[in-house]
Design an enzyme around this catalytic site. Sequence first.
Site, PDB file in Angstrom:
ATOM      1  N   LYS A 101      34.990  29.070  39.589  1.00  0.00           N
ATOM      2  CA  LYS A 101      33.774  28.886  38.264  1.00  0.00           C
ATOM      3  C   LYS A 101      33.321  28.067  38.315  1.00  0.00           C
ATOM      4  O   LYS A 101      32.752  27.221  38.997  1.00  0.00           O
ATOM      5  CB  LYS A 101      34.311  29.702  37.109  1.00  0.00           C
ATOM      6  CG  LYS A 101      34.105  31.539  37.545  1.00  0.00           C
ATOM      7  CD  LYS A 101      35.531  32.174  36.158  1.00  0.00           C
ATOM      8  CE  LYS A 101      35.365  33.734  36.418  1.00  0.00           C
ATOM      9  NZ  LYS A 101      34.509  34.459  37.386  1.00  0.00           N
ATOM     10  N   THR A 123      47.122  39.076  53.118  1.00  0.00           N
ATOM     11  CA  THR A 123      45.591  39.021  53.075  1.00  0.00           C
ATOM     12  C   THR A 123      45.370  37.631  54.105  1.00  0.00           C
ATOM     13  O   THR A 123      46.256  36.708  53.825  1.00  0.00           O
ATOM     14  CB  THR A 123      44.780  39.470  52.092  1.00  0.00           C
ATOM     15  OG1 THR A 123      43.603  39.006  52.072  1.00  0.00           O
ATOM     16  CG2 THR A 123      44.985  38.407  51.198  1.00  0.00           C
ATOM     17  N   SER A 167      35.837  36.110  28.554  1.00  0.00           N
ATOM     18  CA  SER A 167      34.412  36.478  29.048  1.00  0.00           C
ATOM     19  C   SER A 167      33.243  36.355  28.520  1.00  0.00           C
ATOM     20  O   SER A 167      32.552  35.697  28.921  1.00  0.00           O
ATOM     21  CB  SER A 167      34.680  36.457  30.867  1.00  0.00           C
ATOM     22  OG  SER A 167      34.621  37.173  30.618  1.00  0.00           O
ATOM     23  N   THR A 191      41.107  29.792  38.416  1.00  0.00           N
ATOM     24  CA  THR A 191      40.163  30.442  39.479  1.00  0.00           C
ATOM     25  C   THR A 191      39.611  28.543  39.796  1.00  0.00           C
ATOM     26  O   THR A 191      39.491  28.157  39.240  1.00  0.00           O
ATOM     27  CB  THR A 191      38.758  31.342  39.106  1.00  0.00           C
ATOM     28  OG1 THR A 191      37.779  31.871  39.867  1.00  0.00           O
ATOM     29  CG2 THR A 191      38.171  30.814  38.195  1.00  0.00           C
TER      30      THR A 191
HETATM   31  N1  PLP Z   1      39.688  36.464  35.033  1.00  0.00           N
HETATM   32  C1  PLP Z   1      39.147  36.517  34.189  1.00  0.00           C
HETATM   33  C2  PLP Z   1      38.916  36.386  32.775  1.00  0.00           C
HETATM   34  C3  PLP Z   1      37.759  36.993  34.564  1.00  0.00           C
HETATM   35  O1  PLP Z   1      36.332  36.646  33.973  1.00  0.00           O
HETATM   36  C4  PLP Z   1      37.804  37.122  36.256  1.00  0.00           C
HETATM   37  C5  PLP Z   1      36.164  37.056  37.011  1.00  0.00           C
HETATM   38  O2  PLP Z   1      35.286  37.138  36.060  1.00  0.00           O
HETATM   39  C6  PLP Z   1      38.649  36.260  37.071  1.00  0.00           C
HETATM   40  C7  PLP Z   1      39.790  36.987  36.365  1.00  0.00           C
HETATM   41  C8  PLP Z   1      38.636  36.724  38.508  1.00  0.00           C
HETATM   42  O3  PLP Z   1      38.287  35.688  38.969  1.00  0.00           O
HETATM   43  P1  PLP Z   1      37.217  35.832  40.234  1.00  0.00           P
HETATM   44  O4  PLP Z   1      36.561  35.882  39.649  1.00  0.00           O
HETATM   45  O5  PLP Z   1      38.182  34.265  41.252  1.00  0.00           O
HETATM   46  O6  PLP Z   1      38.009  36.317  41.756  1.00  0.00           O
END
Ligand code: PLP
Length: 404
Positions: free
Chosen positions: A247, A276, A188, A244
């Site tokens: 996003k 949870t 990212s 996820t």
């Molecule tokens: N995995 C990666 C590569 C991410 O960049 C992120 C969050 O930015 C996540 C997992 C976590 O996802 P979430 O925002 O749904 O908690």
Amino acid sequence: MDFDALFKAQLDALKREGNYRIFAELERKCGKFPRADKHGQDGKREITVWCSNDYLGMGQHPDVVRAMVETAQACGTGAGGTRNISGTNHHHRILEEELADLHGKEAALLFSSGYVSNWAALSTLGSRLPGAVILSDALNHASMIEGIRHSRADKVIWRHNDPEDLDRKLAALPAERPKIVAFESVYSMDGDIAPIREIVEVAERHGAMTYIDEVHAVGMYGPRGGGVAEREGLMDRITLIEGTLGKAFGTFGGYVTGSAVMCDFIRSFSSGFIFTTALPPAVAAAATASIRHLKVSQMERARQQRQVRHLREALEARGIPHMDNPSHIIPVMIGDPVKCRMISDMLMADWGIYVQPINYPTVPKGTERLRITPSPYHSDADIDHLVTALESLWKRCAIARQVA
Ligand code: PLP
């Protein structure tokens, strides 16, 4: 003991380094994405968001909003507890089926976020598979690193996106130990994409299972939005695909997909699932609507890719330094935390543009950047406005440097 003084000392250190985070207070405007109202002491004003991970603007899609509103009206707001306590809501089951289908897997399991899904799945796999070793790409996300750490399994870090290094490290391990190769598709912060095929081939040769985080790719790549692995025809060769809903799908939550027995295993042993509260049914219904839409509609992906190309060309033409990569993430490099913050503040104050500065620990010190994510709803005029603003700030910063 004066605990506040201890907290303040560490916050002051962050401020001195330029790494103290200040978040803009925004109010997203449904139907007008990427516009939002920014709240400040002098009231609110409309600005343009350039750093949202609602990559395709699905958070305002009429089908998605309708699903959320209608389900909240029908089922109420919360899930009423963990699935262990309150059962599976009908909308959870529908969403899990939709996700399993998206990735061509037997089953899926929902979590309260992508972070939790990585943390929970990797910690469960690593701790419950006797003698497991997790081979982790050097640039994996914090949620994967935390999951691996919590598992207490042996960890081997391989060089980022380097299948040959992975091969060497796998070869050095005893054949009988269960091995998990954990990596991402789209990284990212640099926006680079893993050589998935080569990684999968190496893992297969060593009998290792593969765990891919497609958080920044689901909805975005592949003919049905199944991610980079779908685009490359590799989903069936990957053991576990994680993603996820927060996003490109524009809602909230995380998930893993894979074999029915593996999902049942994680469901049965993972504290991050068991203890949870489950996703609100309205959120699950909205996510289902978003995934269903992106399985058939190419419009959002096509238009978003066009705007990404267009912005890259415009930055190129005006000499704004940005990282070249094959994804939708455009990092504009600054290399200094104080300047990064300053440029972000000036973009907001003078140009009505919001790009959050990305500083340590999200990226290594010295690689501070603006991370720009064009959406299908940024117009050509928006792109021109952004590039004009950056060009003007670059000139001012260059002049400042010369004077200094
Ligand atoms: N995995 C990666 C590569 C991410 O960049 C992120 C969050 O930015 C996540 C997992 C976590 O996802 P979430 O925002 O749904 O908690």
